[in-house]
Design a protein around this motif. Structure first.
Motif, PDB file in Angstrom:
ATOM      1  N   THR A  17       0.828  -1.205   0.000  1.00  0.00           N
ATOM      2  CA  THR A  17       0.000   0.000   0.000  1.00  0.00           C
ATOM      3  C   THR A  17       0.863   1.255   0.000  1.00  0.00           C
ATOM      4  O   THR A  17       0.598   2.218  -0.731  1.00  0.00           O
ATOM      5  CB  THR A  17      -0.926   0.003   1.224  1.00  0.00           C
ATOM      6  OG1 THR A  17      -1.741  -1.167   1.208  1.00  0.00           O
ATOM      7  CG2 THR A  17      -1.816   1.241   1.213  1.00  0.00           C
ATOM      8  N   LEU A  21       1.009   4.100  -2.951  1.00  0.00           N
ATOM      9  CA  LEU A  21       0.788   5.522  -2.667  1.00  0.00           C
ATOM     10  C   LEU A  21       1.960   6.373  -3.145  1.00  0.00           C
ATOM     11  O   LEU A  21       1.764   7.462  -3.699  1.00  0.00           O
ATOM     12  CB  LEU A  21       0.570   5.721  -1.165  1.00  0.00           C
ATOM     13  CG  LEU A  21      -0.739   5.159  -0.597  1.00  0.00           C
ATOM     14  CD1 LEU A  21      -0.791   5.350   0.916  1.00  0.00           C
ATOM     15  CD2 LEU A  21      -1.950   5.809  -1.253  1.00  0.00           C
ATOM     16  N   PHE A  25       0.931   8.986  -6.029  1.00  0.00           N
ATOM     17  CA  PHE A  25       0.766  10.381  -5.609  1.00  0.00           C
ATOM     18  C   PHE A  25       1.204  11.384  -6.679  1.00  0.00           C
ATOM     19  O   PHE A  25       0.490  12.361  -6.940  1.00  0.00           O
ATOM     20  CB  PHE A  25       1.512  10.639  -4.300  1.00  0.00           C
ATOM     21  CG  PHE A  25       1.348  12.045  -3.794  1.00  0.00           C
ATOM     22  CD1 PHE A  25       0.146  12.459  -3.247  1.00  0.00           C
ATOM     23  CD2 PHE A  25       2.397  12.955  -3.887  1.00  0.00           C
ATOM     24  CE1 PHE A  25      -0.011  13.764  -2.785  1.00  0.00           C
ATOM     25  CE2 PHE A  25       2.249  14.251  -3.434  1.00  0.00           C
ATOM     26  CZ  PHE A  25       1.048  14.660  -2.878  1.00  0.00           C
ATOM     27  N   TRP A  28      -1.515  11.515  -9.268  1.00  0.00           N
ATOM     28  CA  TRP A  28      -2.687  12.235  -8.764  1.00  0.00           C
ATOM     29  C   TRP A  28      -2.427  13.743  -8.759  1.00  0.00           C
ATOM     30  O   TRP A  28      -3.300  14.539  -9.131  1.00  0.00           O
ATOM     31  CB  TRP A  28      -3.036  11.754  -7.359  1.00  0.00           C
ATOM     32  CG  TRP A  28      -4.118  12.564  -6.692  1.00  0.00           C
ATOM     33  CD1 TRP A  28      -3.979  13.440  -5.675  1.00  0.00           C
ATOM     34  CD2 TRP A  28      -5.516  12.556  -7.032  1.00  0.00           C
ATOM     35  NE1 TRP A  28      -5.188  13.994  -5.333  1.00  0.00           N
ATOM     36  CE2 TRP A  28      -6.158  13.468  -6.155  1.00  0.00           C
ATOM     37  CE3 TRP A  28      -6.270  11.874  -7.973  1.00  0.00           C
ATOM     38  CZ2 TRP A  28      -7.529  13.710  -6.196  1.00  0.00           C
ATOM     39  CZ3 TRP A  28      -7.643  12.122  -8.030  1.00  0.00           C
ATOM     40  CH2 TRP A  28      -8.255  13.016  -7.161  1.00  0.00           C
TER      41      TRP A  28
END
Length: 282
Positions: A17, A21, A25, A28
């Motif tokens: 996880t 991320l 990130f 995003w």
């Protein structure tokens, strides 16, 4: 014992996880920047949620273009990149599978010498032979054409090596059975080897499509018209030296669009791609 296993699984999921991320990130953040206006992105106070300029920014970059850095809409550059990547991927597969078939199943003088010459070209990247290649492409009047973008990058020693290693694992009994059935070399290749090679073809297609899509140096040399440039060149042109002149929201939108085709290809061919990389018994 069960508790230890559950603890190990939990730790593995936590690590995965965190890794996801860390990788996701920046993507995003790029997407969020593509949905705000230039002032919000530049002032350093951009929030971490999408803004209200999504349709405006993407419509402008897709169908109008960036007025400051590139006059062409990105949709045309995406088409150029797609045609180039598809031509490179399919051309590499076609040439590699035929050359590997010839090396493995035909007996002719200097067969292994030819293979090792092909293999040695792995040490010669495009940058090493870029000037003579450019001269040939220029003399053949292939500048600013799809042929000039794709043909010089089609030959692949990697693909030939990959298919050769796979063909050497195919049992000789299949060849003997094909001969007994009256199948010639082409029929054996088409009806036996190609179906068995689908996972290898899929893996090579994904790798080479991404390789062709991400090309920067060669398209930069052989394209002089804005209408023939690829999306990777468009991103570089949008990021100018002075931050005040860079339309960051449009550059981020272009970067997001540049990610979509490779991601879609990987998703569409995920099972065959993974199987082609890890499968050892055919």
């Amino acid at each position: 014992m069960v508790e230890d296993r559950r603890l190990g699984d939990a730790i593995a999921y936590v690590i995965l996880t965190i890794g996801v991320l860390i990788v996701a990130f920046p993507v995003w953040l790029t997407f969020v920047a593509s949905t705000w206006d230039a002032a919000t992105v530049i002032n350093g106070q951009m929030p971490l949620y999408p803004g209200p300029y999504f349709f405006e920014n993407y419509n402008r970059i897709l169908f109008i273009g960036s007025s400051r850095t590139t006059r062409e809409p990105v949709i045309g550059m995406m088409l150029n990149s797609f045609v180039m990547a598809m031509a490179i991927a399919l051309g590499k597969i076609f040439i590699s599978v035929l050359s590997a078939y010839a090396v493995v199943y035909y007996r002719f003088p200097f067969r292994m010498a030819a293979f090792w010459i092909i293999f040695v070209t792995l040490m010669l990247p495009v940058e090493v032979r870029i000037f003579p290649t450019f001269k040939i492409v220029s003399d053949l009047n292939m500048l600013d054409t799809y042929q000039g973008l794709a043909i010089p990058l089609i030959a692949s020693a990697t693909g030939t090596l990959l298919f050769r290693q796979f063909f050497m694992t195919v049992p000789d009994e299949l060849l003997e059975a094909s001969k007994i059935d009256g199948a010639g070399p082409f029929k054996f290749f088409k009806d036996t080897l190609l179906p068995l090679s689908m996972t290898t073809i899929a893996a090579l297609f994904v790798i080479q499509f991404i390789y062709g899509w991400n090309q920067y140096l060669w398209p930069l040399l052989v394209t002089t018209k804005d209408s023939m440039q690829t999306i990777v060149i468009a991103i570089k042109k949008m990021i100018v030296t002075a931050d005040a002149l860079t339309e960051w929201q449009l550059a981020m939108a272009t970067a997001m669009l540049a990610m979509l085709p490779p991601v879609l290809v990987v998703i569409a061919m995920q099972r065959l791609f993974v199987k082609g990389l890890v499968e050892t018994e055919k």
